[in-house]
Design a protein around this motif. Sequence first.
Motif, PDB file in Angstrom:
ATOM      1  N   GLU A 141     -49.096 -32.950   4.371  1.00  7.63           N
ATOM      2  CA  GLU A 141     -48.408 -32.320   5.494  1.00  7.63           C
ATOM      3  C   GLU A 141     -48.479 -30.797   5.377  1.00  7.63           C
ATOM      4  O   GLU A 141     -48.685 -30.097   6.374  1.00  7.63           O
ATOM      5  N   GLU A 142     -48.312 -30.295   4.154  1.00  7.14           N
ATOM      6  CA  GLU A 142     -48.421 -28.852   3.936  1.00  7.14           C
ATOM      7  C   GLU A 142     -49.839 -28.358   4.216  1.00  7.14           C
ATOM      8  O   GLU A 142     -50.035 -27.315   4.838  1.00  7.14           O
ATOM      9  N   LEU A 143     -50.830 -29.110   3.761  1.00 10.45           N
ATOM     10  CA  LEU A 143     -52.221 -28.731   4.014  1.00 10.45           C
ATOM     11  C   LEU A 143     -52.515 -28.703   5.505  1.00 10.45           C
ATOM     12  O   LEU A 143     -53.193 -27.801   6.008  1.00 10.45           O
ATOM     13  N   THR A 144     -51.995 -29.678   6.233  1.00 11.54           N
ATOM     14  CA  THR A 144     -52.248 -29.762   7.665  1.00 11.54           C
ATOM     15  C   THR A 144     -51.563 -28.627   8.416  1.00 11.54           C
ATOM     16  O   THR A 144     -52.135 -28.044   9.349  1.00 11.54           O
ATOM     17  N   GLU A 145     -50.338 -28.304   8.024  1.00 13.83           N
ATOM     18  CA  GLU A 145     -49.568 -27.281   8.743  1.00 13.83           C
ATOM     19  C   GLU A 145     -49.938 -25.859   8.326  1.00 13.83           C
ATOM     20  O   GLU A 145     -50.014 -24.964   9.162  1.00 13.83           O
ATOM     21  N   SER A 146     -50.140 -25.652   7.031  1.00 13.38           N
ATOM     22  CA  SER A 146     -50.291 -24.289   6.510  1.00 13.38           C
ATOM     23  C   SER A 146     -51.659 -24.001   5.923  1.00 13.38           C
ATOM     24  O   SER A 146     -51.947 -22.857   5.560  1.00 13.38           O
ATOM     25  N   GLY A 147     -52.503 -25.042   5.778  1.00 16.52           N
ATOM     26  CA  GLY A 147     -53.791 -24.855   5.129  1.00 16.52           C
ATOM     27  C   GLY A 147     -53.634 -24.765   3.621  1.00 16.52           C
ATOM     28  O   GLY A 147     -52.516 -24.658   3.093  1.00 16.52           O
ATOM     29  N   TYR A 148     -54.760 -24.787   2.929  1.00 18.05           N
ATOM     30  CA  TYR A 148     -54.702 -24.731   1.466  1.00 18.05           C
ATOM     31  C   TYR A 148     -54.104 -23.410   0.991  1.00 18.05           C
ATOM     32  O   TYR A 148     -53.342 -23.373   0.023  1.00 18.05           O
ATOM     33  N   ALA A 149     -54.402 -22.330   1.696  1.00 19.79           N
ATOM     34  CA  ALA A 149     -53.879 -21.022   1.283  1.00 19.79           C
ATOM     35  C   ALA A 149     -52.358 -20.979   1.349  1.00 19.79           C
ATOM     36  O   ALA A 149     -51.720 -20.271   0.564  1.00 19.79           O
ATOM     37  N   GLY A 150     -51.761 -21.729   2.287  1.00 21.72           N
ATOM     38  CA  GLY A 150     -50.310 -21.702   2.438  1.00 21.72           C
ATOM     39  C   GLY A 150     -49.576 -22.770   1.659  1.00 21.72           C
ATOM     40  O   GLY A 150     -48.337 -22.781   1.632  1.00 21.72           O
ATOM     41  N   MET A 151     -50.304 -23.685   1.042  1.00 24.83           N
ATOM     42  CA  MET A 151     -49.664 -24.759   0.282  1.00 24.83           C
ATOM     43  C   MET A 151     -49.243 -24.262  -1.093  1.00 24.83           C
ATOM     44  O   MET A 151     -50.063 -23.748  -1.844  1.00 24.83           O
ATOM     45  N   THR A 152     -47.967 -24.397  -1.432  1.00 22.86           N
ATOM     46  CA  THR A 152     -47.483 -24.043  -2.764  1.00 22.86           C
ATOM     47  C   THR A 152     -46.792 -25.240  -3.378  1.00 22.86           C
ATOM     48  O   THR A 152     -46.327 -26.142  -2.676  1.00 22.86           O
ATOM     49  N   MET A 153     -46.717 -25.258  -4.695  1.00 25.41           N
ATOM     50  CA  MET A 153     -46.022 -26.342  -5.378  1.00 25.41           C
ATOM     51  C   MET A 153     -44.549 -26.382  -4.965  1.00 25.41           C
ATOM     52  O   MET A 153     -43.956 -27.454  -4.826  1.00 25.41           O
ATOM     53  N   GLU A 154     -43.964 -25.214  -4.775  1.00 23.16           N
ATOM     54  CA  GLU A 154     -42.554 -25.156  -4.394  1.00 23.16           C
ATOM     55  C   GLU A 154     -42.315 -25.785  -3.024  1.00 23.16           C
ATOM     56  O   GLU A 154     -41.378 -26.570  -2.835  1.00 23.16           O
ATOM     57  N   ARG A 155     -43.171 -25.466  -2.065  1.00 17.99           N
ATOM     58  CA  ARG A 155     -43.026 -26.025  -0.722  1.00 17.99           C
ATOM     59  C   ARG A 155     -43.242 -27.537  -0.726  1.00 17.99           C
ATOM     60  O   ARG A 155     -42.526 -28.277  -0.040  1.00 17.99           O
ATOM     61  N   VAL A 156     -44.220 -27.991  -1.488  1.00 15.17           N
ATOM     62  CA  VAL A 156     -44.457 -29.432  -1.579  1.00 15.17           C
ATOM     63  C   VAL A 156     -43.262 -30.124  -2.227  1.00 15.17           C
ATOM     64  O   VAL A 156     -42.814 -31.182  -1.763  1.00 15.17           O
ATOM     65  N   ALA A 157     -42.708 -29.541  -3.278  1.00 19.98           N
ATOM     66  CA  ALA A 157     -41.551 -30.131  -3.956  1.00 19.98           C
ATOM     67  C   ALA A 157     -40.363 -30.254  -3.009  1.00 19.98           C
ATOM     68  O   ALA A 157     -39.686 -31.289  -2.959  1.00 19.98           O
ATOM     69  N   HIS A 158     -40.081 -29.193  -2.239  1.00 13.66           N
ATOM     70  CA  HIS A 158     -38.975 -29.238  -1.292  1.00 13.66           C
ATOM     71  C   HIS A 158     -39.197 -30.307  -0.232  1.00 13.66           C
ATOM     72  O   HIS A 158     -38.280 -31.052   0.113  1.00 13.66           O
ATOM     73  N   ARG A 159     -40.425 -30.371   0.273  1.00 13.16           N
ATOM     74  CA  ARG A 159     -40.709 -31.356   1.321  1.00 13.16           C
ATOM     75  C   ARG A 159     -40.607 -32.781   0.787  1.00 13.16           C
ATOM     76  O   ARG A 159     -40.176 -33.694   1.501  1.00 13.16           O
TER      77      ARG A 159
END
Length: 208
Positions: A35-53
Motif C-alpha cells: 500500500e505504501e509503495l502504491t501510494e508513495s512509491g519506493y522513495a516514499g516508503m519507510t519502515m516507520e510508515r509501514v509499521a504504523h500502517r
Amino acid sequence: MADQATPGSTPQPQRAPGRRRGAALEQAILRAAMEELTESGYAGMTMERVAHRAGTNKNAIYRRWPTRAALGIAAYRQFVVTNTQIPDTGSLRGDALDLLRRANSTFSSRIGGILRALLAGARDDPQLLAQLQERTADAGSAVWLTVLARAVSRGEVRPEVLNPRVATVAVVLLRDEFITRGHPAVPDNVLTEIIDEVYLPLLRGVGA
C-alpha cells in the motif's frame, strides 16, 4: 481500505484484534508495504510508515526484512503472486501469448514503475538484485511452469521443458525489451515474435 496519507504525514496504524504473530503478522506487513509503495512509491516508503500502517513496530519488520529494499521486494512479489491469474486457452501458444500480454500490461503500469524503482534501489546489492530479477518476473516461474505442465499433458511439448529457466525465457525477453529499448509498452507484434520465433521453437526443441 487503507486511509490515504498526505505528503509528510504518518499513516494511522491499522490494528487487528489481538496480537498477531507468525504468518498473520507477516501478511499484514507485506500488505502495508505494498500500500505504501502504491501510494508513495519506493522513495516514499519507510519502515516507520509501514509499521504504523500494519499496526506493529519497526523491530518486527527488521527481524524479517533487514533492509527497505528487501521488504519492498517481498511485498511486490507477494502482490504479483496473489494477483496473477493462469490462462487456460486450450493451447500452449494461446496461454503463453496471454501471459506475455498481461506481463507487458503490468510492466507498463504504475505497478511496473514500482518494479523499476525497486530494481534501482537494489542495484548496490548484487544478491538482492538477483533475487528481485528472479522472483518478480510475472510471479516467477510458477505460473509459466503450470502452463507448460498443461501443454505436456496435451502432448504439445516434452516433459523436459519443465525447467524454471526454460519456462521463463519469454518474460525475461520481454523484461529486456523494457530495460534495453526503453519501451513505455512493448508493441504487440514484438510479443508475437517472442512467442512464435523464440519461445515455441525453443520449447519444441527441448528433449527432441
